[in-house]
Design an enzyme around this catalytic site. Sequence first.
Site, mmCIF file in Angstrom:
data_model
loop_
_atom_site.group_PDB
_atom_site.id
_atom_site.type_symbol
_atom_site.label_atom_id
_atom_site.label_comp_id
_atom_site.label_asym_id
_atom_site.label_seq_id
_atom_site.Cartn_x
_atom_site.Cartn_y
_atom_site.Cartn_z
ATOM 1 N N ARG A 1 -13.711 -9.102 -19.407
ATOM 2 C CA ARG A 1 -14.445 -10.284 -19.868
ATOM 3 C C ARG A 1 -15.956 -10.156 -19.759
ATOM 4 O O ARG A 1 -16.687 -10.838 -20.466
ATOM 5 C CB ARG A 1 -13.990 -11.524 -19.098
ATOM 6 C CG ARG A 1 -12.567 -11.937 -19.408
ATOM 7 C CD ARG A 1 -12.168 -13.174 -18.638
ATOM 8 N NE ARG A 1 -12.156 -12.931 -17.195
ATOM 9 C CZ ARG A 1 -11.916 -13.865 -16.292
ATOM 10 N NH1 ARG A 1 -11.690 -15.118 -16.678
ATOM 11 N NH2 ARG A 1 -11.914 -13.576 -15.006
ATOM 12 N N GLU B 1 -25.099 16.943 0.532
ATOM 13 C CA GLU B 1 -26.442 17.159 1.075
ATOM 14 C C GLU B 1 -27.490 16.306 0.362
ATOM 15 O O GLU B 1 -28.580 16.074 0.904
ATOM 16 C CB GLU B 1 -26.821 18.635 0.991
ATOM 17 C CG GLU B 1 -27.046 19.171 -0.408
ATOM 18 C CD GLU B 1 -27.436 20.641 -0.411
ATOM 19 O OE1 GLU B 1 -28.324 21.018 0.397
ATOM 20 O OE2 GLU B 1 -26.856 21.403 -1.205
ATOM 21 N N HIS C 1 -25.198 23.289 2.549
ATOM 22 C CA HIS C 1 -25.550 23.847 1.244
ATOM 23 C C HIS C 1 -24.644 25.012 0.877
ATOM 24 O O HIS C 1 -24.351 25.845 1.746
ATOM 25 C CB HIS C 1 -27.010 24.317 1.261
ATOM 26 C CG HIS C 1 -27.484 24.833 -0.048
ATOM 27 N ND1 HIS C 1 -27.817 24.008 -1.093
ATOM 28 C CD2 HIS C 1 -27.649 26.102 -0.489
ATOM 29 C CE1 HIS C 1 -28.195 24.737 -2.123
ATOM 30 N NE2 HIS C 1 -28.088 26.015 -1.781
ATOM 31 N N CYS D 1 -1.642 1.840 -2.848
ATOM 32 C CA CYS D 1 -2.588 2.933 -2.583
ATOM 33 C C CYS D 1 -1.951 4.323 -2.622
ATOM 34 O O CYS D 1 -2.479 5.235 -3.265
ATOM 35 C CB CYS D 1 -3.235 2.754 -1.214
ATOM 36 S SG CYS D 1 -3.494 1.048 -0.699
ATOM 37 N N LYS E 1 -0.260 5.320 -6.078
ATOM 38 C CA LYS E 1 -1.373 5.372 -7.032
ATOM 39 C C LYS E 1 -2.189 6.639 -6.854
ATOM 40 O O LYS E 1 -2.534 7.339 -7.814
ATOM 41 C CB LYS E 1 -2.229 4.123 -6.837
ATOM 42 C CG LYS E 1 -3.468 3.990 -7.724
ATOM 43 C CD LYS E 1 -4.704 4.604 -7.137
ATOM 44 C CE LYS E 1 -5.072 4.153 -5.742
ATOM 45 N NZ LYS E 1 -5.607 2.831 -5.673
ATOM 46 N N GLU F 1 -8.551 2.251 -12.335
ATOM 47 C CA GLU F 1 -7.774 3.394 -11.846
ATOM 48 C C GLU F 1 -6.639 3.755 -12.792
ATOM 49 O O GLU F 1 -6.427 4.939 -13.102
ATOM 50 C CB GLU F 1 -7.239 3.082 -10.446
ATOM 51 C CG GLU F 1 -8.333 3.083 -9.386
ATOM 52 C CD GLU F 1 -7.901 2.532 -8.057
ATOM 53 O OE1 GLU F 1 -8.653 2.712 -7.073
ATOM 54 O OE2 GLU F 1 -6.819 1.916 -7.970
ATOM 55 N N CYS G 1 0.817 -1.210 0.000
ATOM 56 C CA CYS G 1 0.000 0.000 0.000
ATOM 57 C C CYS G 1 0.852 1.262 0.000
ATOM 58 O O CYS G 1 0.637 2.172 -0.795
ATOM 59 C CB CYS G 1 -0.931 0.012 1.212
ATOM 60 S SG CYS G 1 -1.918 1.517 1.334
#
Length: 522
Positions: free
Chosen positions: A233, A500, A495, A77, A80, A216, A72
Amino acid sequence: MARKMLIDGEVKQASHVEEEAHFDFDLFVIGAGSGGVRAARFSANYGAKVGICELPFHPISSEVNGGVGGTCVLRGCVPKKILVYGANFGGEIEDARNYGWEINEKVDFNWKKLLQKKTDEIVRLNAIYKRLLSNAGVKLYEGEGKVAGPNEVELTQLDGTKLKYSAKHILIATGSKAQYPDIPGKELGITSDEALSLEDLPKRAVVLGAGYIAVEFASIWRGMGATVDLFFRRELPLRGFDDEMRAVVARNLEGRGINLHPRTNLTELTKTENGIKVRTDHGEELLADVVLFATGRAPNTKRLNLEAVGVELDKTGAVKVSSFSVIQLLESLIHVITLVRKKQVDEYSRSNIHSIWAVGDVTNRMNLTPVALMEGTCFAKTVFTGQPTKPDYNYIPYAVFSIPPLSVVGLSEEQALDQANGDVLIFTSTFNPMKNTISGRQEKTVMKLVVDAETDKVLGASMCGPDAPEIMQGIAVALKCGATKQQFDSTVGIHPSAAEEFVTMRSVTRRVTASGKPKTNL
Protein backbone atom coordinates in the site's frame (compact mmCIF):
# COMPACT_ATOMS: atom_id res chain seq x y z
CA MET A 1 15.29 -26.38 49.83
CA ALA A 2 12.34 -24.06 50.28
CA ARG A 3 11.15 -22.49 47.04
CA LYS A 4 10.51 -18.76 46.75
CA MET A 5 7.52 -17.45 44.80
CA LEU A 6 6.18 -14.01 43.94
CA ILE A 7 2.79 -13.64 45.58
CA ASP A 8 0.87 -10.39 45.15
CA GLY A 9 4.10 -8.51 44.53
CA GLU A 10 5.90 -9.97 47.57
CA VAL A 11 8.44 -12.74 47.82
CA LYS A 12 7.21 -15.59 49.99
CA GLN A 13 8.48 -19.08 50.79
CA ALA A 14 6.63 -21.83 48.96
CA SER A 15 5.64 -23.42 52.27
CA HIS A 16 3.61 -20.30 53.10
CA VAL A 17 1.83 -20.63 49.77
CA GLU A 18 0.98 -24.24 50.39
CA GLU A 19 -0.57 -23.28 53.72
CA GLU A 20 -2.86 -20.83 51.90
CA ALA A 21 -4.15 -23.29 49.32
CA HIS A 22 -3.27 -26.53 47.56
CA PHE A 23 -2.94 -26.49 43.77
CA ASP A 24 -2.31 -29.24 41.28
CA PHE A 25 0.48 -27.15 39.77
CA ASP A 26 2.56 -24.17 40.75
CA LEU A 27 2.40 -23.14 37.09
CA PHE A 28 0.30 -24.24 34.15
CA VAL A 29 1.32 -22.94 30.70
CA ILE A 30 -1.10 -22.80 27.78
CA GLY A 31 0.96 -22.90 24.61
CA ALA A 32 4.26 -24.72 24.03
CA GLY A 33 5.99 -22.37 21.62
CA SER A 34 9.33 -20.68 22.26
CA GLY A 35 8.16 -18.47 25.14
CA GLY A 36 5.98 -21.09 26.79
CA VAL A 37 8.59 -23.84 26.67
CA ARG A 38 11.29 -21.51 28.00
CA ALA A 39 9.09 -20.35 30.88
CA ALA A 40 8.03 -23.91 31.73
CA ARG A 41 11.55 -25.35 31.69
CA PHE A 42 13.12 -22.55 33.70
CA SER A 43 10.29 -22.55 36.24
CA ALA A 44 10.67 -26.29 36.69
CA ASN A 45 14.43 -25.88 37.09
CA TYR A 46 13.71 -23.39 39.87
CA GLY A 47 11.70 -26.06 41.68
CA ALA A 48 8.15 -25.39 40.50
CA LYS A 49 5.69 -28.12 39.62
CA VAL A 50 4.78 -27.28 36.01
CA GLY A 51 2.21 -28.45 33.51
CA ILE A 52 1.95 -27.34 29.89
CA CYS A 53 -0.52 -28.06 27.11
CA GLU A 54 -0.29 -27.78 23.33
CA LEU A 55 -2.38 -28.80 20.34
CA PRO A 56 -1.29 -31.86 18.33
CA PHE A 57 1.49 -31.35 15.79
CA HIS A 58 0.79 -30.42 12.18
CA PRO A 59 2.91 -28.31 9.78
CA ILE A 60 -0.11 -26.06 9.10
CA SER A 61 -1.72 -24.56 12.19
CA SER A 62 -5.44 -24.30 12.82
CA GLU A 63 -7.82 -24.12 15.76
CA VAL A 64 -7.21 -27.82 16.37
CA ASN A 65 -3.58 -28.20 15.24
CA GLY A 66 -0.34 -26.73 16.54
CA GLY A 67 2.63 -28.59 17.95
CA VAL A 68 5.30 -28.33 20.60
CA GLY A 69 7.86 -25.83 19.34
CA GLY A 70 5.32 -23.29 18.17
CA THR A 71 5.21 -21.00 15.17
CA CYS A 72 8.91 -20.18 14.92
CA VAL A 73 10.14 -23.75 15.00
CA LEU A 74 7.37 -25.45 13.04
CA ARG A 75 5.92 -22.93 10.60
CA GLY A 76 7.93 -19.75 10.88
CA CYS A 77 11.57 -18.76 11.33
CA VAL A 78 13.18 -22.19 11.04
CA PRO A 79 11.42 -23.69 7.98
CA LYS A 80 11.43 -20.25 6.33
CA LYS A 81 15.21 -19.98 6.77
CA ILE A 82 15.62 -23.45 5.26
CA LEU A 83 13.73 -22.27 2.16
CA VAL A 84 15.83 -19.08 2.07
CA TYR A 85 18.97 -21.22 2.05
CA GLY A 86 17.49 -23.24 -0.81
CA ALA A 87 16.53 -20.15 -2.79
CA ASN A 88 19.99 -18.62 -2.35
CA PHE A 89 21.58 -21.41 -4.34
CA GLY A 90 19.86 -20.16 -7.50
CA GLY A 91 21.89 -16.96 -7.43
CA GLU A 92 25.00 -18.77 -6.19
CA ILE A 93 24.90 -21.09 -9.20
CA GLU A 94 24.69 -18.09 -11.54
CA ASP A 95 27.59 -16.39 -9.76
CA ALA A 96 29.71 -19.56 -9.82
CA ARG A 97 30.18 -19.44 -13.59
CA ASN A 98 32.65 -16.56 -13.43
CA TYR A 99 34.52 -18.39 -10.69
CA GLY A 100 35.39 -21.15 -13.12
CA TRP A 101 32.56 -23.58 -12.46
CA GLU A 102 31.28 -25.02 -15.74
CA ILE A 103 27.56 -25.50 -15.24
CA ASN A 104 25.07 -26.88 -17.74
CA GLU A 105 22.62 -24.33 -19.08
CA LYS A 106 19.68 -26.21 -17.57
CA VAL A 107 19.79 -26.60 -13.79
CA ASP A 108 16.85 -28.45 -12.27
CA PHE A 109 15.36 -27.64 -8.88
CA ASN A 110 13.45 -30.34 -6.99
CA TRP A 111 10.94 -28.55 -4.74
CA LYS A 112 9.48 -31.74 -3.34
CA LYS A 113 12.90 -32.90 -2.14
CA LEU A 114 13.53 -29.65 -0.27
CA LEU A 115 10.00 -29.72 1.13
CA GLN A 116 10.56 -33.22 2.54
CA LYS A 117 13.89 -32.19 4.05
CA LYS A 118 12.18 -29.20 5.66
CA THR A 119 9.42 -31.40 7.07
CA ASP A 120 11.95 -33.91 8.39
CA GLU A 121 13.74 -31.11 10.22
CA ILE A 122 10.66 -29.65 11.93
CA VAL A 123 9.57 -33.15 12.99
CA ARG A 124 13.02 -33.60 14.53
CA LEU A 125 12.79 -30.25 16.32
CA ASN A 126 9.28 -31.02 17.59
CA ALA A 127 10.68 -34.17 19.23
CA ILE A 128 13.61 -32.22 20.71
CA TYR A 129 11.31 -29.65 22.31
CA LYS A 130 9.22 -32.43 23.83
CA ARG A 131 12.38 -34.00 25.22
CA LEU A 132 13.51 -30.68 26.69
CA LEU A 133 10.24 -30.43 28.59
CA SER A 134 10.44 -34.01 29.78
CA ASN A 135 14.05 -33.65 30.93
CA ALA A 136 13.06 -30.57 32.96
CA GLY A 137 10.28 -32.51 34.66
CA VAL A 138 7.45 -30.58 32.99
CA LYS A 139 4.21 -32.52 32.52
CA LEU A 140 3.06 -32.17 28.88
CA TYR A 141 -0.59 -32.54 27.92
CA GLU A 142 -1.68 -32.79 24.28
CA GLY A 143 -4.96 -31.03 23.65
CA GLU A 144 -6.65 -27.65 23.74
CA GLY A 145 -6.33 -25.61 26.90
CA LYS A 146 -8.38 -22.69 28.11
CA VAL A 147 -8.76 -20.70 31.30
CA ALA A 148 -11.67 -21.82 33.47
CA GLY A 149 -10.98 -19.46 36.36
CA PRO A 150 -8.23 -17.33 37.90
CA ASN A 151 -6.54 -20.50 39.14
CA GLU A 152 -8.07 -23.18 36.94
CA VAL A 153 -7.43 -24.49 33.43
CA GLU A 154 -9.57 -26.83 31.37
CA LEU A 155 -7.93 -29.24 28.96
CA THR A 156 -9.84 -30.92 26.11
CA GLN A 157 -7.94 -34.06 25.16
CA LEU A 158 -7.75 -35.52 21.66
CA ASP A 159 -10.56 -37.97 22.40
CA GLY A 160 -12.82 -35.12 23.54
CA THR A 161 -12.64 -35.79 27.26
CA LYS A 162 -12.15 -32.75 29.49
CA LEU A 163 -9.82 -32.42 32.44
CA LYS A 164 -9.50 -29.58 34.93
CA TYR A 165 -6.42 -28.60 36.88
CA SER A 166 -5.77 -25.91 39.46
CA ALA A 167 -2.64 -23.79 39.31
CA LYS A 168 -1.18 -21.04 41.47
CA HIS A 169 -0.08 -19.28 38.30
CA ILE A 170 -1.33 -19.56 34.72
CA LEU A 171 0.83 -18.42 31.80
CA ILE A 172 -0.69 -17.66 28.40
CA ALA A 173 1.82 -18.27 25.59
CA THR A 174 -0.38 -19.13 22.61
CA GLY A 175 1.33 -16.90 20.06
CA SER A 176 -0.37 -15.42 17.02
CA LYS A 177 -1.91 -16.51 13.74
CA ALA A 178 -1.89 -15.16 10.20
CA GLN A 179 -4.78 -12.98 9.04
CA TYR A 180 -6.70 -12.82 5.77
CA PRO A 181 -7.73 -9.50 4.17
CA ASP A 182 -11.46 -8.95 3.81
CA ILE A 183 -11.77 -9.12 0.03
CA PRO A 184 -13.97 -11.25 -2.29
CA GLY A 185 -12.29 -14.56 -3.06
CA LYS A 186 -9.96 -14.45 -0.06
CA GLU A 187 -10.45 -18.20 0.40
CA LEU A 188 -8.38 -18.69 -2.76
CA GLY A 189 -5.34 -17.16 -1.07
CA ILE A 190 -2.95 -18.70 1.44
CA THR A 191 -0.90 -17.53 4.42
CA SER A 192 2.70 -18.24 5.37
CA ASP A 193 1.59 -21.49 7.04
CA GLU A 194 0.48 -23.00 3.75
CA ALA A 195 3.31 -21.35 1.79
CA LEU A 196 5.79 -23.46 3.74
CA SER A 197 4.02 -26.68 2.76
CA LEU A 198 2.85 -26.17 -0.83
CA GLU A 199 2.64 -29.44 -2.75
CA ASP A 200 3.94 -27.79 -5.92
CA LEU A 201 6.27 -24.84 -6.43
CA PRO A 202 4.31 -22.00 -8.06
CA LYS A 203 5.48 -20.64 -11.40
CA ARG A 204 3.51 -17.40 -10.90
CA ALA A 205 3.21 -15.98 -7.39
CA VAL A 206 1.43 -12.89 -6.13
CA VAL A 207 2.29 -11.59 -2.66
CA LEU A 208 0.21 -9.01 -0.82
CA GLY A 209 1.97 -7.23 2.02
CA ALA A 210 4.99 -5.11 2.84
CA GLY A 211 6.35 -6.70 6.01
CA TYR A 212 9.20 -9.12 6.47
CA ILE A 213 7.05 -12.18 5.66
CA ALA A 214 5.98 -10.70 2.31
CA VAL A 215 9.50 -9.67 1.35
CA GLU A 216 11.01 -13.00 2.42
CA PHE A 217 8.57 -15.20 0.50
CA ALA A 218 8.88 -12.99 -2.57
CA SER A 219 12.65 -13.58 -2.39
CA ILE A 220 12.24 -17.32 -1.81
CA TRP A 221 9.95 -17.96 -4.76
CA ARG A 222 11.92 -15.69 -7.09
CA GLY A 223 15.14 -17.42 -6.08
CA MET A 224 13.55 -20.73 -7.05
CA GLY A 225 12.60 -19.44 -10.48
CA ALA A 226 9.02 -18.23 -10.10
CA THR A 227 7.64 -14.99 -11.51
CA VAL A 228 6.77 -12.88 -8.46
CA ASP A 229 4.58 -9.77 -8.14
CA LEU A 230 4.69 -7.97 -4.78
CA PHE A 231 1.83 -5.59 -3.95
CA PHE A 232 1.88 -3.14 -1.03
CA ARG A 233 0.00 0.00 0.00
CA ARG A 234 2.88 2.42 0.56
CA GLU A 235 5.70 3.70 -1.61
CA LEU A 236 8.25 1.33 -0.06
CA PRO A 237 8.08 -2.05 1.70
CA LEU A 238 9.01 -2.63 5.36
CA ARG A 239 7.22 0.22 7.08
CA GLY A 240 8.86 1.14 10.37
CA PHE A 241 12.39 0.40 9.19
CA ASP A 242 14.92 3.05 8.22
CA ASP A 243 13.63 4.74 5.04
CA GLU A 244 17.02 4.71 3.37
CA MET A 245 17.41 0.99 3.98
CA ARG A 246 13.86 0.32 2.80
CA ALA A 247 14.80 1.89 -0.53
CA VAL A 248 17.87 -0.35 -0.70
CA VAL A 249 15.75 -3.47 -0.13
CA ALA A 250 13.25 -2.37 -2.79
CA ARG A 251 16.06 -1.81 -5.28
CA ASN A 252 17.53 -5.23 -4.54
CA LEU A 253 14.17 -6.96 -4.91
CA GLU A 254 13.73 -5.39 -8.34
CA GLY A 255 17.33 -6.25 -9.21
CA ARG A 256 16.57 -9.90 -8.47
CA GLY A 257 13.59 -9.77 -10.85
CA ILE A 258 10.66 -9.24 -8.48
CA ASN A 259 7.92 -7.00 -9.87
CA LEU A 260 7.02 -4.32 -7.30
CA HIS A 261 3.57 -2.70 -7.22
CA PRO A 262 3.72 0.17 -4.66
CA ARG A 263 0.57 2.00 -3.54
CA THR A 264 -1.50 -0.90 -4.84
CA ASN A 265 -3.94 -3.20 -3.08
CA LEU A 266 -5.80 -6.32 -4.16
CA THR A 267 -9.56 -6.06 -4.42
CA GLU A 268 -10.72 -9.47 -5.65
CA LEU A 269 -9.58 -13.01 -6.39
CA THR A 270 -11.38 -15.24 -8.89
CA LYS A 271 -10.76 -18.86 -9.77
CA THR A 272 -10.26 -19.56 -13.49
CA GLU A 273 -9.11 -22.48 -15.62
CA ASN A 274 -5.73 -20.84 -16.03
CA GLY A 275 -5.14 -19.97 -12.38
CA ILE A 276 -6.25 -17.35 -9.88
CA LYS A 277 -7.25 -14.05 -11.46
CA VAL A 278 -6.09 -11.15 -9.31
CA ARG A 279 -7.68 -7.71 -9.59
CA THR A 280 -6.11 -4.58 -8.10
CA ASP A 281 -7.56 -1.26 -6.97
CA HIS A 282 -6.04 0.28 -10.12
CA GLY A 283 -8.11 -2.01 -12.34
CA GLU A 284 -5.16 -4.23 -13.27
CA GLU A 285 -5.60 -7.98 -13.70
CA LEU A 286 -3.07 -10.79 -13.70
CA LEU A 287 -3.04 -14.57 -13.27
CA ALA A 288 -1.25 -16.46 -10.52
CA ASP A 289 -0.77 -20.02 -9.34
CA VAL A 290 -0.66 -18.88 -5.74
CA VAL A 291 -1.64 -15.70 -3.87
CA LEU A 292 0.05 -15.18 -0.50
CA PHE A 293 -1.55 -12.90 2.07
CA ALA A 294 1.19 -11.49 4.30
CA THR A 295 -1.01 -8.82 5.80
CA GLY A 296 -0.34 -9.24 9.49
CA ARG A 297 -0.94 -11.59 12.39
CA ALA A 298 -3.35 -11.49 15.32
CA PRO A 299 -2.91 -12.78 18.89
CA ASN A 300 -4.24 -16.30 19.43
CA THR A 301 -6.74 -15.68 22.24
CA LYS A 302 -10.23 -16.28 20.82
CA ARG A 303 -10.74 -19.77 22.29
CA LEU A 304 -9.02 -19.20 25.64
CA ASN A 305 -12.04 -17.89 27.60
CA LEU A 306 -9.89 -15.05 28.96
CA GLU A 307 -12.46 -12.27 28.98
CA ALA A 308 -14.95 -14.54 30.75
CA VAL A 309 -12.59 -14.73 33.73
CA GLY A 310 -11.84 -11.01 33.66
CA VAL A 311 -8.56 -10.80 31.70
CA GLU A 312 -8.44 -7.61 29.68
CA LEU A 313 -7.63 -7.81 25.98
CA ASP A 314 -6.94 -4.99 23.55
CA LYS A 315 -8.77 -4.46 20.26
CA THR A 316 -6.52 -6.97 18.46
CA GLY A 317 -7.25 -9.67 21.05
CA ALA A 318 -3.84 -9.36 22.71
CA VAL A 319 -3.48 -9.83 26.44
CA LYS A 320 -2.77 -6.28 27.59
CA VAL A 321 0.84 -5.80 28.54
CA SER A 322 1.43 -2.13 27.80
CA SER A 323 -0.21 0.68 25.88
CA PHE A 324 2.14 0.28 22.90
CA SER A 325 0.93 -1.19 19.60
CA VAL A 326 3.18 -3.33 17.39
CA ILE A 327 3.77 -0.44 14.97
CA GLN A 328 4.64 1.90 17.82
CA LEU A 329 7.07 -0.65 19.19
CA LEU A 330 8.73 -1.01 15.80
CA GLU A 331 8.87 2.76 15.41
CA SER A 332 10.39 3.20 18.88
CA LEU A 333 12.28 -0.05 19.18
CA ILE A 334 15.09 1.14 21.40
CA HIS A 335 13.05 3.13 23.89
CA VAL A 336 10.18 0.83 24.83
CA ILE A 337 8.55 2.63 27.73
CA THR A 338 6.34 0.37 29.81
CA LEU A 339 3.30 2.28 30.95
CA VAL A 340 1.63 0.48 33.82
CA ARG A 341 -2.04 1.35 33.83
CA LYS A 342 -4.97 0.06 35.78
CA LYS A 343 -6.03 -3.44 34.70
CA GLN A 344 -3.15 -3.89 32.27
CA VAL A 345 -0.39 -6.49 32.47
CA ASP A 346 2.54 -4.98 34.30
CA GLU A 347 6.24 -4.76 33.49
CA TYR A 348 6.67 -8.37 34.59
CA SER A 349 4.13 -9.77 32.06
CA ARG A 350 1.30 -10.05 34.58
CA SER A 351 -2.30 -9.40 33.55
CA ASN A 352 -4.93 -7.52 35.53
CA ILE A 353 -5.80 -10.92 37.05
CA HIS A 354 -2.86 -11.46 39.40
CA SER A 355 -2.60 -15.19 38.86
CA ILE A 356 -2.62 -14.95 35.04
CA TRP A 357 0.45 -13.92 33.04
CA ALA A 358 1.32 -13.73 29.34
CA VAL A 359 4.47 -13.74 27.20
CA GLY A 360 5.32 -13.72 23.51
CA ASP A 361 3.24 -12.77 20.48
CA VAL A 362 -0.03 -13.18 22.37
CA THR A 363 0.80 -9.89 24.13
CA ASN A 364 1.50 -8.09 20.82
CA ARG A 365 4.50 -6.29 22.30
CA MET A 366 7.57 -7.09 20.21
CA ASN A 367 6.82 -10.18 18.17
CA LEU A 368 10.20 -11.81 17.86
CA THR A 369 11.18 -15.29 19.02
CA PRO A 370 14.24 -14.17 21.05
CA VAL A 371 12.02 -11.61 22.77
CA ALA A 372 9.53 -14.33 23.75
CA LEU A 373 12.46 -16.33 25.14
CA MET A 374 13.60 -13.31 27.15
CA GLU A 375 10.09 -12.70 28.48
CA GLY A 376 9.72 -16.36 29.44
CA THR A 377 13.06 -16.28 31.26
CA CYS A 378 12.17 -13.09 33.13
CA PHE A 379 8.76 -14.51 34.09
CA ALA A 380 10.31 -17.63 35.63
CA LYS A 381 12.88 -15.60 37.58
CA THR A 382 10.23 -13.17 38.79
CA VAL A 383 7.71 -15.74 39.98
CA PHE A 384 9.88 -18.60 41.22
CA THR A 385 13.18 -17.15 42.45
CA GLY A 386 12.06 -14.05 44.31
CA GLN A 387 14.06 -11.89 41.87
CA PRO A 388 11.61 -9.61 40.03
CA THR A 389 13.14 -9.26 36.56
CA LYS A 390 11.87 -6.95 33.82
CA PRO A 391 12.46 -7.74 30.14
CA ASP A 392 14.90 -5.25 28.59
CA TYR A 393 13.75 -4.15 25.14
CA ASN A 394 16.75 -1.91 24.42
CA TYR A 395 19.00 -2.67 21.46
CA ILE A 396 17.23 -5.79 20.25
CA PRO A 397 18.62 -6.75 16.83
CA TYR A 398 16.42 -8.25 14.16
CA ALA A 399 16.63 -9.26 10.52
CA VAL A 400 14.60 -9.56 7.35
CA PHE A 401 15.78 -12.66 5.50
CA SER A 402 15.21 -11.27 2.06
CA ILE A 403 17.83 -12.03 -0.60
CA PRO A 404 20.14 -10.32 0.27
CA PRO A 405 19.08 -9.83 3.90
CA LEU A 406 18.54 -6.65 5.92
CA SER A 407 19.51 -6.48 9.58
CA VAL A 408 19.27 -3.63 12.10
CA VAL A 409 19.77 -2.78 15.74
CA GLY A 410 18.87 0.36 17.62
CA LEU A 411 17.36 3.49 16.12
CA SER A 412 16.70 4.27 12.50
CA GLU A 413 17.58 7.74 11.25
CA GLU A 414 13.93 8.79 11.52
CA GLN A 415 13.61 7.47 15.07
CA ALA A 416 16.85 9.13 16.17
CA LEU A 417 15.73 12.50 14.83
CA ASP A 418 12.35 12.12 16.48
CA GLN A 419 14.01 11.58 19.87
CA ALA A 420 17.06 13.80 19.46
CA ASN A 421 17.73 16.91 21.51
CA GLY A 422 20.55 17.94 19.17
CA ASP A 423 22.17 16.98 15.89
CA VAL A 424 22.45 13.44 14.56
CA LEU A 425 25.40 12.28 12.46
CA ILE A 426 24.81 9.77 9.67
CA PHE A 427 27.63 7.57 8.41
CA THR A 428 27.03 5.37 5.37
CA SER A 429 29.02 3.05 3.15
CA THR A 430 27.83 1.71 -0.20
CA PHE A 431 30.11 -0.72 -1.97
CA ASN A 432 30.27 -3.65 -4.32
CA PRO A 433 31.06 -6.78 -2.28
CA MET A 434 34.36 -8.38 -3.25
CA LYS A 435 32.57 -11.53 -4.37
CA ASN A 436 30.51 -9.54 -6.87
CA THR A 437 33.56 -8.04 -8.56
CA ILE A 438 34.29 -11.48 -10.00
CA SER A 439 30.76 -12.84 -10.40
CA GLY A 440 29.58 -9.66 -12.10
CA ARG A 441 26.45 -9.35 -9.98
CA GLN A 442 25.32 -5.73 -9.83
CA GLU A 443 24.14 -5.54 -6.22
CA LYS A 444 25.53 -3.12 -3.67
CA THR A 445 25.90 -3.68 0.06
CA VAL A 446 24.81 -0.70 2.17
CA MET A 447 25.82 -0.04 5.79
CA LYS A 448 24.70 2.78 8.06
CA LEU A 449 25.50 4.14 11.51
CA VAL A 450 23.38 6.70 13.37
CA VAL A 451 25.37 8.69 15.94
CA ASP A 452 24.47 11.28 18.57
CA ALA A 453 26.59 14.32 17.64
CA GLU A 454 26.94 15.55 21.22
CA THR A 455 27.79 12.29 23.03
CA ASP A 456 29.34 10.36 20.10
CA LYS A 457 27.20 7.37 21.14
CA VAL A 458 26.16 5.04 18.33
CA LEU A 459 22.36 4.99 18.41
CA GLY A 460 21.65 2.59 15.59
CA ALA A 461 23.18 0.41 12.90
CA SER A 462 21.78 -1.07 9.69
CA MET A 463 23.10 -3.29 6.95
CA CYS A 464 21.64 -4.72 3.77
CA GLY A 465 23.85 -7.27 2.09
CA PRO A 466 25.18 -10.83 2.37
CA ASP A 467 25.68 -12.05 5.95
CA ALA A 468 24.04 -8.93 7.43
CA PRO A 469 22.34 -10.82 10.33
CA GLU A 470 25.57 -12.59 11.28
CA ILE A 471 27.46 -9.28 11.36
CA MET A 472 24.69 -7.34 13.13
CA GLN A 473 24.60 -9.71 16.10
CA GLY A 474 28.10 -8.58 17.03
CA ILE A 475 27.26 -4.93 16.44
CA ALA A 476 24.28 -5.35 18.80
CA VAL A 477 26.65 -6.33 21.63
CA ALA A 478 28.64 -3.14 21.06
CA LEU A 479 25.53 -0.93 21.09
CA LYS A 480 24.18 -2.71 24.17
CA CYS A 481 27.44 -1.80 25.90
CA GLY A 482 27.06 1.86 24.92
CA ALA A 483 29.78 2.00 22.27
CA THR A 484 30.79 5.35 20.82
CA LYS A 485 31.75 6.13 17.25
CA GLN A 486 35.32 6.73 18.39
CA GLN A 487 35.41 3.19 19.79
CA PHE A 488 34.17 1.84 16.47
CA ASP A 489 36.90 3.86 14.69
CA SER A 490 39.62 2.58 17.01
CA THR A 491 38.70 -1.06 16.41
CA VAL A 492 40.86 -2.96 13.92
CA GLY A 493 38.90 -4.55 11.10
CA ILE A 494 39.10 -8.05 9.67
CA HIS A 495 40.43 -7.87 6.11
CA PRO A 496 39.16 -8.59 3.57
CA SER A 497 35.59 -8.65 4.87
CA ALA A 498 32.39 -6.67 4.52
CA ALA A 499 32.18 -6.35 8.32
CA GLU A 500 35.31 -4.17 8.47
CA GLU A 501 33.36 -1.33 6.83
CA PHE A 502 31.61 -0.75 10.16
CA VAL A 503 34.94 0.33 11.70
CA THR A 504 36.23 2.33 8.72
CA MET A 505 33.32 4.74 8.12
CA ARG A 506 35.16 7.83 9.33
CA SER A 507 33.63 10.52 7.08
CA VAL A 508 30.24 11.94 7.99
CA THR A 509 27.72 11.41 5.20
CA ARG A 510 25.41 14.09 6.57
CA ARG A 511 24.64 16.01 9.73
CA VAL A 512 20.94 16.41 10.47
CA THR A 513 19.29 18.63 13.05
CA ALA A 514 16.17 17.60 14.89
CA SER A 515 14.39 20.71 13.58
CA GLY A 516 15.21 19.66 10.04
CA LYS A 517 14.12 16.06 10.42
CA PRO A 518 12.38 14.59 7.38
CA LYS A 519 8.66 13.96 7.47
CA THR A 520 7.84 10.96 5.32
CA ASN A 521 4.77 8.94 4.49
CA LEU A 522 6.48 6.09 2.73
